[in-house]
Design a protein around this motif. Sequence first.
Motif: not given
Length: 151
Positions: A8-9, A14-25, A106-121
């Motif tokens: 999950g981490l 990887a999502c941060l890298a995608f976000q950086v690319l979109a933000s730079v663009f 795999m339920r542990l991935l859900g909260p990690l993704q939710a936290a990731n989404g909050l940070m990316m938004f």
Amino acid sequence: MITIIALGLLAMSACLAFQVLASVFAARYFAQASRQPLGPKPLRGIFLQFSILMVVLMMGNIVQIAFWAFLYRLLGAFADFETAMYFSGVTFTSLGYGDVVLQGRMRLLGPLQAANGLMMFGITTALFISVIQQVTAKWNAAESVRTNVGG
């Protein structure tokens, strides 16, 4: 459990890298667009700039949602990509309907993704607010010039 959290981490990185690319663009686009004069119909130009910025930033978020969905499919969490994408989108946005859920560890991935989404938004929102501030300053400067020239 540690393996799932590490995975999950890694996905979050990887999502941060995608976000950086979109933000730079998006930032490059806006830097170029902001050098252009507002023109005779400034609201139309501002709306177009904001619309393009929103679409670019949202595409970055959609890519991240799809990345998580791909991960869920790879792990066998869902039978098809559409369900994985739906769950991923609901989780990434912290909407959390609960009609589709992860099972077992795999339920542990859900909260990690939710936290990731909050940070990316949060990053998306910060960039958008920055652009609004810059456009507002440019608008005020143009209005000041128009007022001084006309009055």
